[in-house]
Design a protein around this motif. Structure first.
Motif, PDB file in Angstrom:
ATOM      1  N   PRO A  24       0.805  -1.226   0.000  1.00 50.55           N
ATOM      2  CA  PRO A  24       0.000   0.000   0.000  1.00 50.55           C
ATOM      3  C   PRO A  24       0.835   1.272   0.000  1.00 50.55           C
ATOM      4  O   PRO A  24       0.395   2.308  -0.528  1.00 50.55           O
ATOM      5  CB  PRO A  24      -0.833  -0.124   1.276  1.00 50.55           C
ATOM      6  CG  PRO A  24      -0.101  -1.078   2.141  1.00 50.55           C
ATOM      7  CD  PRO A  24       0.585  -2.028   1.219  1.00 50.55           C
ATOM      8  N   VAL A  25       2.032   1.229   0.583  1.00 59.40           N
ATOM      9  CA  VAL A  25       2.914   2.401   0.558  1.00 59.40           C
ATOM     10  C   VAL A  25       3.307   2.731  -0.880  1.00 59.40           C
ATOM     11  O   VAL A  25       3.293   3.889  -1.304  1.00 59.40           O
ATOM     12  CB  VAL A  25       4.165   2.156   1.422  1.00 59.40           C
ATOM     13  CG1 VAL A  25       5.197   3.257   1.208  1.00 59.40           C
ATOM     14  CG2 VAL A  25       3.792   2.061   2.884  1.00 59.40           C
ATOM     15  N   LEU A  26       3.646   1.703  -1.666  1.00 61.11           N
ATOM     16  CA  LEU A  26       4.027   1.922  -3.058  1.00 61.11           C
ATOM     17  C   LEU A  26       2.851   2.417  -3.885  1.00 61.11           C
ATOM     18  O   LEU A  26       3.012   3.276  -4.762  1.00 61.11           O
ATOM     19  CB  LEU A  26       4.581   0.616  -3.660  1.00 61.11           C
ATOM     20  CG  LEU A  26       5.890   0.108  -3.063  1.00 61.11           C
ATOM     21  CD1 LEU A  26       6.284  -1.217  -3.710  1.00 61.11           C
ATOM     22  CD2 LEU A  26       7.007   1.133  -3.222  1.00 61.11           C
ATOM     23  N   ALA A  43      11.110   3.607 -11.986  1.00 61.24           N
ATOM     24  CA  ALA A  43      10.695   4.239 -13.237  1.00 61.24           C
ATOM     25  C   ALA A  43       9.190   4.471 -13.286  1.00 61.24           C
ATOM     26  O   ALA A  43       8.723   5.317 -14.057  1.00 61.24           O
ATOM     27  CB  ALA A  43      11.115   3.372 -14.421  1.00 61.24           C
ATOM     28  N   SER A  44       8.428   3.727 -12.464  1.00 61.52           N
ATOM     29  CA  SER A  44       6.972   3.855 -12.494  1.00 61.52           C
ATOM     30  C   SER A  44       6.443   4.760 -11.386  1.00 61.52           C
ATOM     31  O   SER A  44       5.242   4.998 -11.306  1.00 61.52           O
ATOM     32  CB  SER A  44       6.321   2.477 -12.370  1.00 61.52           C
ATOM     33  OG  SER A  44       6.577   1.914 -11.099  1.00 61.52           O
ATOM     34  N   ILE A  45       7.319   5.251 -10.510  1.00 64.18           N
ATOM     35  CA  ILE A  45       6.877   6.150  -9.440  1.00 64.18           C
ATOM     36  C   ILE A  45       6.773   7.564 -10.007  1.00 64.18           C
ATOM     37  O   ILE A  45       7.762   8.163 -10.413  1.00 64.18           O
ATOM     38  CB  ILE A  45       7.852   6.127  -8.243  1.00 64.18           C
ATOM     39  CG1 ILE A  45       7.896   4.724  -7.627  1.00 64.18           C
ATOM     40  CG2 ILE A  45       7.425   7.149  -7.191  1.00 64.18           C
ATOM     41  CD1 ILE A  45       8.840   4.604  -6.451  1.00 64.18           C
ATOM     42  N   ARG A  46       5.585   8.075 -10.044  1.00 65.95           N
ATOM     43  CA  ARG A  46       5.364   9.405 -10.613  1.00 65.95           C
ATOM     44  C   ARG A  46       5.836  10.486  -9.632  1.00 65.95           C
ATOM     45  O   ARG A  46       5.508  10.454  -8.448  1.00 65.95           O
ATOM     46  CB  ARG A  46       3.881   9.606 -10.928  1.00 65.95           C
ATOM     47  CG  ARG A  46       3.354   8.632 -11.960  1.00 65.95           C
ATOM     48  CD  ARG A  46       1.943   9.026 -12.385  1.00 65.95           C
ATOM     49  NE  ARG A  46       1.013   8.911 -11.268  1.00 65.95           N
ATOM     50  CZ  ARG A  46       0.336   7.810 -10.984  1.00 65.95           C
ATOM     51  NH1 ARG A  46       0.525   6.719 -11.710  1.00 65.95           N
ATOM     52  NH2 ARG A  46      -0.507   7.777  -9.981  1.00 65.95           N
ATOM     53  N   GLY A 101       2.268   6.257  -6.001  1.00 69.57           N
ATOM     54  CA  GLY A 101       1.993   6.435  -7.414  1.00 69.57           C
ATOM     55  C   GLY A 101       2.284   5.238  -8.278  1.00 69.57           C
ATOM     56  O   GLY A 101       2.171   5.307  -9.497  1.00 69.57           O
ATOM     57  N   VAL A 102       2.661   4.094  -7.687  1.00 66.60           N
ATOM     58  CA  VAL A 102       2.934   2.885  -8.466  1.00 66.60           C
ATOM     59  C   VAL A 102       1.619   2.176  -8.759  1.00 66.60           C
ATOM     60  O   VAL A 102       0.811   1.980  -7.856  1.00 66.60           O
ATOM     61  CB  VAL A 102       3.884   1.940  -7.693  1.00 66.60           C
ATOM     62  CG1 VAL A 102       4.196   0.708  -8.536  1.00 66.60           C
ATOM     63  CG2 VAL A 102       5.166   2.659  -7.317  1.00 66.60           C
ATOM     64  N   PRO A 103       1.364   1.773 -10.016  1.00 61.98           N
ATOM     65  CA  PRO A 103       0.161   0.998 -10.314  1.00 61.98           C
ATOM     66  C   PRO A 103       0.098  -0.269  -9.461  1.00 61.98           C
ATOM     67  O   PRO A 103       1.137  -0.881  -9.184  1.00 61.98           O
ATOM     68  CB  PRO A 103       0.309   0.655 -11.800  1.00 61.98           C
ATOM     69  CG  PRO A 103       1.207   1.722 -12.340  1.00 61.98           C
ATOM     70  CD  PRO A 103       2.144   2.067 -11.220  1.00 61.98           C
ATOM     71  N   LEU A 104      -1.095  -0.650  -9.053  1.00 58.55           N
ATOM     72  CA  LEU A 104      -1.259  -1.766  -8.125  1.00 58.55           C
ATOM     73  C   LEU A 104      -0.631  -3.050  -8.644  1.00 58.55           C
ATOM     74  O   LEU A 104       0.064  -3.755  -7.906  1.00 58.55           O
ATOM     75  CB  LEU A 104      -2.747  -1.989  -7.850  1.00 58.55           C
ATOM     76  CG  LEU A 104      -3.098  -3.190  -6.946  1.00 58.55           C
ATOM     77  CD1 LEU A 104      -2.430  -3.051  -5.587  1.00 58.55           C
ATOM     78  CD2 LEU A 104      -4.606  -3.317  -6.796  1.00 58.55           C
ATOM     79  N   ALA A 105      -0.845  -3.362  -9.921  1.00 56.04           N
ATOM     80  CA  ALA A 105      -0.312  -4.606 -10.477  1.00 56.04           C
ATOM     81  C   ALA A 105       1.214  -4.611 -10.439  1.00 56.04           C
ATOM     82  O   ALA A 105       1.834  -5.619 -10.101  1.00 56.04           O
ATOM     83  CB  ALA A 105      -0.812  -4.807 -11.907  1.00 56.04           C
TER      84      ALA A 105
END
Length: 444
Positions: free
Chosen positions: A129-131, A197-200, A135-139
């Motif tokens: 849940p922290v990730l 790379a996926s963290i906005r 901003g990381v997509p759940l999958a």
């Protein structure tokens, strides 16, 4: 030869029927396959083989249950929650450091227990849940937790697949730390870069840090303290005492190795037990019996898989299937053994990473004698561990999906995200396996 092939096919078929079609636990599937193997071979009148097999990994079972009690004590005392909160407050606005710290946190239970499920069921539920809030997509966050769980299972100081492979050829669990770090660390860094790379950079990470990991962990657990059913308390744990149980465990584990015979080795289960007691005094008040019960509950599914795998391997030995696999592996051209390992270990690991280590890992290591057995076993352990991500069971992704809403759909999305990282991990293990002698010389 044909009786062994028939017995092997019937056992695998039974496992797939029970696990994939009837959707029963892996432990029941492997135990059922063992019973069918005895029946097909005409040895059903010798049920003691099932009992012997059930206790085949008894020492590993002790390590797992004691480690799970330790993790449950850390969780019940709020220590894991506090560490997660401090991590996000310090690193929330920096994607790469947050990804690296998250990877280390996810790996820690697997490193200490040799079980990927331990990581997925404990720190993995805090990090996920922290990730997501960062901003990381759940999958992708779920896939990252799954990858960290697998890498943690392979990393030192405790690697159960290597222990199982070593027990099959009387190779002691000594000198594996550097090879296992060589296998695990690059994979962990690459996975962290993939996540970062996926963290906005939209401020969500900072917001997540401000809210703290406690709130995210509360949502993941249904707002109750593990093992007690009581509402979580929001107070923070001051000072450095939250690190005392973990530091004490590392000192005990590595101290006995560095000191050699100067310090008696009390055994890993004893170390976990002592540090579990320490954890109960270094955080919030804990009900000891509730923490122990919680740890045993967490350990039972993993222990069941090991018991079933032990029965499965024992029956394969009795029926001659294991010997047939060993002879077949020795007859394969050496250059093709690497390809067989790349395919067979993960596929068989879908049954159980532990069973794969014993049934496939041992004959493949025997076929590769002289290839630096220590580095070879380390690479084989990663290939076997990858089975925990593969369908039909996909044990680790399934556990992660259970902790969020839309479990079945989330599981499928996580599996899709794992395709490319899983292939890359398998190729990395193949590289280490193929060039094990040169890597062994480089590591000294």
């Amino acid at each position: 030869m044909w009786p062994q092939i028939i017995a092997f096919v019937c056992m695998i078929g039974t496992f797939l029927l029970v696990a994939a079609v009837l959707r029963q636990p892996a432990a029941l599937a492997t135990a059922s396959a063992a019973v069918v193997g005895l029946l097909v071979s005409g040895s059903l009148g010798q049920p003691y083989h099932l009992v012997e097999g059930a206790f085949g990994y008894f020492d590993v079972l002790l390590i797992i249950v004691s480690a799970m009690v330790f993790m449950a004590a850390l969780e019940s005392a709020g220590i894991l929650e506090e560490i997660s909160a401090r991590m996000t407050q310090s690193l929330g606005g920096r994607p790469l450091p947050l990804a690296l710290a998250s990877m280390l946190l996810v790996m820690a239970p697997g490193m200490l227990t040799g079980s990927s499920t331990a990581a997925a069921m404990t720190t993995g539920r805090f990090v996920l849940p922290v990730l997501v809030e960062a901003g990381v997509p759940l999958a992708r966050a779920g896939a990252f937790v799954a990858i960290g769980s697998i890498i943690g299972m392979v990393a030192p100081p405790v690697n159960v697949p290597v222990m199982i492979i070593g027990s099959g050829i009387d190779m002691p669990y000594v000198g594996f730390d550097l090879p296992l770090l060589f296998v695990a660390v690059p994979a962990a860094i690459i996975a962290s870069l993939w996540l970062a790379a996926s963290i906005r950079r939209s401020g969500k990470a900072t917001a997540a840090a401000g809210r703290g990991a406690a709130r995210a962990a509360t949502a993941a657990r249904g707002a109750t303290a593990p093992g007690t059913g009581e509402p979580l308390r929001g107070e923070r744990i001051p000072g450095a005492k939250v690190y005392v149980p973990i530091v004490a465990l590392l000192i005990m584990m590595f101290g006995t190795r560095v000191a050699g015979r100067a310090i008696p080795d009390p055994g890993i289960p004893f170390m976990f037990a002592v540090c579990a007691v320490l954890a109960m005094f270094c955080g919030r008040p804990v009900k000891p019996w509730s923490a122990v019960q919680r740890g045993v509950d967490l350990a039972l599914p993993v222990m069941g898989v090991l018991v079933g795998a032990g029965m499965f391997v024992q029956v394969m030995t009795v029926t001659g299937v294991r010997g047939f696999l060993v002879v077949s592996a020795l007859d394969i051209t050496r250059s093709w053994v690497f390809v067989v390992a790349l395919i067979a270990l993960p596929v068989f690991g879908a049954i159980s990473a532990y069973a794969s280590s014993s049934v496939m890992g041992v004959p493949i290591l025997l076929a590769l004698l002289g290839n630096n057995e220590v580095v070879t076993a380390a690479a084989l352990s990663l290939l076997a561990a990858l089975g925990d991500m593969l369908p039909p069971i996909a044990l680790v992704p399934s556990l992660i999906a259970q902790s969020v809403e839309g479990g079945k759909d989330t599981r499928g999305a996580i599996l899709k995200q794992l395709v490319v990282p899983g292939v890359l991990l398998a190729l990395w293990a193949f590289v280490v396996l193929r060039w094990a002698p040169a890597i062994g010389k480089m590591l000294g």
